[in-house]
Structures are given as structure tokens and as C-alpha cells.
Design an enzyme around this catalytic site. Sequence first.
Site, PDB file in Angstrom:
ATOM      1  N   GLY A   1      31.866 -13.073   9.115  1.00 38.87           N
ATOM      2  CA  GLY A   1      31.605 -12.682  11.066  1.00 38.87           C
ATOM      3  C   GLY A   1      31.928 -11.443  11.274  1.00 38.87           C
ATOM      4  O   GLY A   1      31.762 -12.013  12.585  1.00 38.87           O
TER       5      GLY A   1
ATOM      6  N   HIS B   1      24.235   8.902  -6.407  1.00 44.53           N
ATOM      7  CA  HIS B   1      25.598   9.520  -5.852  1.00 44.53           C
ATOM      8  C   HIS B   1      26.048   7.999  -4.888  1.00 44.53           C
ATOM      9  O   HIS B   1      27.008   9.014  -4.762  1.00 44.53           O
ATOM     10  CB  HIS B   1      24.866  10.469  -5.176  1.00 44.53           C
ATOM     11  CG  HIS B   1      25.290  11.102  -3.925  1.00 44.53           C
ATOM     12  ND1 HIS B   1      26.942  12.198  -4.568  1.00 44.53           N
ATOM     13  CD2 HIS B   1      25.809  11.092  -2.856  1.00 44.53           C
ATOM     14  CE1 HIS B   1      27.181  12.784  -3.813  1.00 44.53           C
ATOM     15  NE2 HIS B   1      26.519  11.669  -2.158  1.00 44.53           N
TER      16      HIS B   1
ATOM     17  N   CYS C   1      24.668  14.958  -8.960  1.00 45.35           N
ATOM     18  CA  CYS C   1      25.440  15.796  -8.446  1.00 45.35           C
ATOM     19  C   CYS C   1      25.127  17.194  -9.947  1.00 45.35           C
ATOM     20  O   CYS C   1      25.064  18.395  -9.871  1.00 45.35           O
ATOM     21  CB  CYS C   1      26.373  15.864  -7.180  1.00 45.35           C
ATOM     22  SG  CYS C   1      25.928  15.275  -5.838  1.00 45.35           S
TER      23      CYS C   1
ATOM     24  N   GLN D   1      36.657 -17.392   9.697  1.00 48.18           N
ATOM     25  CA  GLN D   1      35.857 -17.592  11.040  1.00 48.18           C
ATOM     26  C   GLN D   1      36.153 -17.690  12.965  1.00 48.18           C
ATOM     27  O   GLN D   1      37.489 -17.043  12.316  1.00 48.18           O
ATOM     28  CB  GLN D   1      34.634 -18.588  11.294  1.00 48.18           C
ATOM     29  CG  GLN D   1      33.996 -18.699  10.324  1.00 48.18           C
ATOM     30  CD  GLN D   1      32.434 -17.177   9.940  1.00 48.18           C
ATOM     31  OE1 GLN D   1      32.675 -16.440  10.899  1.00 48.18           O
ATOM     32  NE2 GLN D   1      32.279 -16.770   8.744  1.00 48.18           N
TER      33      GLN D   1
ATOM     34  N   ASP E   1      28.629 -14.636  -3.310  1.00 54.56           N
ATOM     35  CA  ASP E   1      28.818 -15.431  -1.649  1.00 54.56           C
ATOM     36  C   ASP E   1      28.857 -16.816  -2.291  1.00 54.56           C
ATOM     37  O   ASP E   1      27.678 -17.563  -2.619  1.00 54.56           O
ATOM     38  CB  ASP E   1      28.307 -13.967  -0.297  1.00 54.56           C
ATOM     39  CG  ASP E   1      26.940 -14.464  -0.785  1.00 54.56           C
ATOM     40  OD1 ASP E   1      26.125 -15.239  -1.407  1.00 54.56           O
ATOM     41  OD2 ASP E   1      25.549 -13.661  -0.014  1.00 54.56           O
TER      42      ASP E   1
ATOM     43  N   GLY F   1      25.624 -19.001   3.099  1.00 60.65           N
ATOM     44  CA  GLY F   1      25.411 -19.247   4.230  1.00 60.65           C
ATOM     45  C   GLY F   1      24.738 -18.045   5.052  1.00 60.65           C
ATOM     46  O   GLY F   1      24.267 -18.321   5.435  1.00 60.65           O
ATOM     47  N   PHE F   2      25.591 -17.462   4.838  1.00 59.03           N
ATOM     48  CA  PHE F   2      24.886 -15.959   5.795  1.00 59.03           C
ATOM     49  C   PHE F   2      23.422 -15.952   5.202  1.00 59.03           C
ATOM     50  O   PHE F   2      23.092 -15.351   6.391  1.00 59.03           O
ATOM     51  CB  PHE F   2      26.061 -14.725   5.101  1.00 59.03           C
ATOM     52  CG  PHE F   2      25.323 -13.936   5.923  1.00 59.03           C
ATOM     53  CD1 PHE F   2      25.637 -13.201   7.098  1.00 59.03           C
ATOM     54  CD2 PHE F   2      24.102 -12.668   5.494  1.00 59.03           C
ATOM     55  CE1 PHE F   2      25.229 -12.106   7.908  1.00 59.03           C
ATOM     56  CE2 PHE F   2      23.798 -11.446   5.664  1.00 59.03           C
ATOM     57  CZ  PHE F   2      24.576 -11.041   7.516  1.00 59.03           C
TER      58      PHE F   2
ATOM     59  N   CYS G   1      30.851  16.776  -6.180  1.00 57.51           N
ATOM     60  CA  CYS G   1      30.838  15.351  -6.247  1.00 57.51           C
ATOM     61  C   CYS G   1      30.156  15.467  -8.301  1.00 57.51           C
ATOM     62  O   CYS G   1      29.575  16.274  -8.116  1.00 57.51           O
ATOM     63  CB  CYS G   1      29.158  14.560  -6.470  1.00 57.51           C
ATOM     64  SG  CYS G   1      29.439  13.257  -6.498  1.00 57.51           S
TER      65      CYS G   1
ATOM     66  N   ASP H   1      32.179  -5.638   0.210  1.00 59.64           N
ATOM     67  CA  ASP H   1      30.809  -5.070  -0.404  1.00 59.64           C
ATOM     68  C   ASP H   1      30.170  -4.958   0.833  1.00 59.64           C
ATOM     69  O   ASP H   1      30.147  -4.931   1.884  1.00 59.64           O
ATOM     70  CB  ASP H   1      30.229  -6.054  -0.715  1.00 59.64           C
ATOM     71  CG  ASP H   1      29.841  -7.075   0.673  1.00 59.64           C
ATOM     72  OD1 ASP H   1      30.800  -7.601   1.167  1.00 59.64           O
ATOM     73  OD2 ASP H   1      28.594  -7.528   0.926  1.00 59.64           O
TER      74      ASP H   1
HETATM   75 ZN   LIG Z   1      27.135  13.004  -6.300  1.00 61.80          ZN
END
Ligand SMILES: [Zn+2]
Length: 680
Positions: free
Chosen positions: A217, A336, A310, A190, A94, A97-98, A305, A267
Site C-alpha cells: 500500500g 541497461h 553499453c 497495511q 504476488d 490482490g493489487f 556501465c 520490485d
Molecule cells: Zn549499460
Amino acid sequence: MTRLNFTVEAKCNGTRARAAHFTALHGKVKTPVFMPVGTRATVKGQTIESLKATGAQVLLANTYHLLLRPGPEVFRKFGGIHRFMNWDGPVLTDSGGFQIFSLHRDREMNEEGARFQSYIDGKTFMLTPELSIDTQKAIGSDIMMVLDQCIPSTAGYEEAKTAMELTHRWAVRSLAARGDSPQSLFGIVQGACHHDLRLQSAAFLRQLPFDGLAIGGLAVGETSAERYEFTGLVTEQLPDNLPRYLMGVGTPIDILEAVHRGVDMFDCIIPSQLGHRGTVFTSHGKIQLRRSVYKFADEPLDSQCDCYTCKNYSRAYLYHLMKSDEPLGWHLLTTHNLAFYHRLMAEMRAAIFDGSFSAYYEKMRVELVRDDEANPGTPPRRNVPKVARLGDYEVHQHSAGFSSIKQVSSGEIMHSVNRPSDEANRLYIEQSHLADRLLKIEGDADELVIWDVGLGAASNAMAAVACFEKTLAEQGNDNLRRLRLISFECDLDPLKLACRVNKNFPHLHHGAPFKLLETGKWEHDSGLCIWELVKGDFLEYFMSTPAPKLIFFDPFSAKTDSALWTRETFARIFAHCRSADSELYTYSTSTAVRVALLSAGFYVAPGAASGPKESTTVAFTQLHGASRHPAAFSLLGSEWLARWHRSGSKFPDGLNDAEKQNFAALIENHPQFSLKSAAI
Ligand SMILES: [Zn+2]
């Protein structure tokens, strides 16, 4: 042609979801894709191997943090972040800015950029679009982001318009600063929650030679309905041939909704942040692993899973790690959660390819917002009476007005039917004629040893102490033998709990149990009664204590604590106690227990009735034990033997035919039955 060669492979009819791929400098990426957040060139608590194993394709790193530490000069020395952190896949950075706009209240900003002080060394930085790109070039990310002015999504129109226009000017400067670098660069749409600003922003940015476009934003203050609405509004305006990235979003349901609206890249810190707090996403709903319902849970987090966590660990172990704040717990839960996110992305991608995304979306929009289905949260406290609880135990209020201790995991209640002190007196104190046995008669002045197997809430032990004190008061010090009471217990929580709420347990209105808990020992002022605690497994420790005259055998039932009721256990007790001429009293009447006692060598008789039970069981190591008492016990005889012959479960588990024959012979030839004809 853009630097990423973004190619749409499949689209969903009826939604805007799409499956695509692009090729970054460090490899090919399949979308929709979730990018784990590696803020400081590390995804918290994860190794490169664990990230790859969960299915990570692209990592996100934060320019702001890396600019301050370790600094671009370190990345220049290492030739970029890939070699520095040993990650050979694509990285997106990134712009910083954030963080500057959300973390620094005292920043100064103007057309040129934003001025702020480093939180590490106080040094002043002027972050401009050019410095941001320069830093991202030094980091060597595959995809860079333009510097933008981030404002809350709830900002008013004028503020949002001004910030958007500045962001546009900075976008142009960022492209110029990128120059002919092979690194890709994304613009950021934005406009907060203002329709026309979002449309203007998308229209402006799509004219510029970006390699992808992001929606900025959002997820900063708006409702989820607004988030979905503006996501859809913007993606409609974005070109088909560029990847679309929704920054900082989000929960699994947010991601599903955004893919439905045509977003390709995501993300979010949620998988590791929630993992740190003990929250995990599973196919049975969201689970909070700090809840004590998991203390004994032997199953994996998610049976569907296949992640490392797991495959290798129980919920009980993960619960333990979280309660102990162990870093491994954070690692395993984040592992996990990341696997869950990557699997969600892969399933959506597969569903887009095979034309089932609409159905998948309808199914998952319900599934992804479920709470823990198997163990729903407790209802509000005010509606339920408060239950006193400690560890695996809670106080059980009996309708007849007395309290018992209940083991939560097994559901077993100590003295479930009768008042605990009544049962202790009837089964253990009166039957054994303890008051008489305390007297110095029979030419026997040795100390009287009692084993109290299964201290529990000390009902039986305190009944013995009360009997001692009463007898002492009546007979005087000179006439009593010394009593040595040995209690065995591996878990002291029942007694601690009962002591804590001892108004419910009258037998504990005495200093002895408190002293025992504190020091493991209590002694009566007369010196004639000593009470000792042996903490640990009875089977491990009984051999190191003196053989008793009386055994109060009151552990949890065979269902809960099977090891204490086997013939091997009784045979060991018999061997240790035989010469002491011992008597064993227990509440059980089960044929399996009686036959186990017989096969171990004990002489066995039915004991006194207790509550609804017609009898209990008494066992003697010597034949004459049964006739010693004023009202002699009558040993089990031919009637019982006949009943045993007819019993469906007359042999202990695991015997082969030959062993069964031997076992039957052992019981039939027990002297108790052959002597039956002779009057005992
Ligand atoms: Zn798992």
C-alpha cells in the site's frame, strides 16, 4: 527456523541498512535485492540469458495475470513456472490482490474474497485467499504472498482500518491454505498513511509464522516524504530475522532511501517501463534517448556501465532505434536499466559490508536524482526565439539581416559571413563569366555543363539559374546555348528547410527548387536550361555525369567533410574533366587545398576576394584556361612556392620521407612554376 533461513551478514552503523542472504527453493539470494517484474512469466523484451547477464537473482510474476492466462492447469502440466519459462532461479509471486483492487472497478468483495470478470474471456472468478495460494502453488513460486485488500495510501482512517482487518483475517487463512508446502509465504503490512494502523498491522503479522514480511500500500498516491516516513516506521516494528520487502517500489532514489531504512527486497516495473519510453539511468544522470542531441552521439549510454548495451552500442544507434520504435531499442535500454538497478543493489551491499554505506548514501542521494548533466534539457520555449530546424540543420539569423543554414552537429554555417546570394554571384557566377559563357559564340554551341558540388540551400545553383534567365531575357532564345546544371547533394534537409522558411531566403522565391525537391529535375520553359539533382555522395556519382566546363565546388569545409578535399579526390576529378577543359571555383584558400589541386595536375590561381577573405581559389585542367577570361587569372608563382616551402604543413598526412620527396618534386616541377618565366 523459517523456510528461507534468512541470515543477516552485516549492518550499517548509523542507518538501518543491512546485508543478508536467504536460501529459496531455487537458490541463494543476496540482499538488498531488486526483483525484475515478469508479469506474464516474462520480463518484457528480455531473455533468460539477458536477465542473468544483468545480475537478476529473483524474478517476480503476477498471480492475477497467470491465473487468467495461461491458467494454473498449464503450470500443473509443466510442473511449475521454472520449467515453463526456463528460469532456474527463485521466483516470487504476488497474490493478485493489487490488480483486482486497482484494475477492476466492478469487482464485488466480501469476507470470502473478491469476485471479478476475466478481461480475457469474461469468465467470473472468485479470488479467495485459498484460490490465490492454490494458484501460487501451481505456479510453483519460491515465495508466495498473501491476498490483501489494497486501497490507496491516501485512504481515510475508517476505510484503511476495515481493509487492514480484513487483510489480517485473510493472512491467517492464507497460512492455513499454504499448509506444509515447502514454498515460503510473506504477510503484508497495511494501514495506509495512518501511524497506529501501520503499527497494529506490523504487530499482528509478526506473531504469525511467516517467512518474511512485506510493506504494502505504498507508492500508490502518497508523497515521497510520506513513503520514506512510513517505510521507516514499519521496518522498526519488523523482526530482525525475517526479510523485509517493500512492494512495487521504485525509482533508484526510493530504493536507496528504503535500504537506508532497513528494507531488503524490491520490485518495480520502472526499469522496463522507462526503457520503453527511452529513459535510462546512468552515472551521469537520467537520460532521455529520444532527444535529438543524441543523433550523432558516438559514446555509450554510460561509460561506467559494463552491460551488453553499453559495451556494444552508441547512443546514436539507440536514439535511432527509439525514434524508429524498434523493439530492439526497448530490449537494449531495459537491459541497461536492469543492469543499473542490480549494480546499485550490489554497491549498497558492498558498502554495508565495508562500513561505508553512510557515505555512499550521502553521495548517491545526490547522484541518483540528477538529470542529464552533459546535455541539460532546453529552457522553457517561451524564453527563447523559435529556431526553424530540420534534421541536423537550423536557420541561422545573421546580424546583418540575412539568413543562412547551419549544420548543428558541426556548427558550420553555409555562407557564414556574406549574404549567400552575394557570395554565389561573386565567387561562382561573375568569376566564371557565366553570362558570356551562355552565349553561342566561340564556335561552340554544345550544352554548357556545370557541376554544383554541395547544393546546400541552392544559393549557387539558383544564382546560375538567375543568370541564365537574365541572359535569356537580354539575348533571346536563339543566342543561348543550353545550360545543364547538375547539383550533387547527399542531404536535402538544408534545402527543404530553406524552402519551408523561404521568406528568409529570397533566392528561393522561384518554382525551380521546389520542383527539384519534388521530382529531382527542373526545366526552364525555353528548354534551354535543365537543372538535375544527383542525390548521394559526390565521390560515388560524379563519374557517371558528363564532364563539366565549370565546377562550383562548395561543400562543407575540410574539417567537416575531409574526403572531398584530398588530392585523391582532386586527381579523380582532374582525370574525369581534363579533356573538357574545366574550371573549378571554390571558396577555400588553404595551402593544403591548393597543393592538393596542384599535385592532382590542376593549374591553380587565386580567385576573387569575398567578404573578409582576400582571395579564393580557381583551378584549371588546361593551362590556357587561366588566360581565357577577359581579366586573366594570374597563376600562383614563385612567391607562393617559397611560402609553401616554409609552411609547417606542406605535405598531406600519412606520407613517409620518400613520398614527401616525390611530392615536393611533383609540386616544384609542376609546369605552372617552370613556365612562370614565360609570360602567360
Ligand atoms: Zn549499460
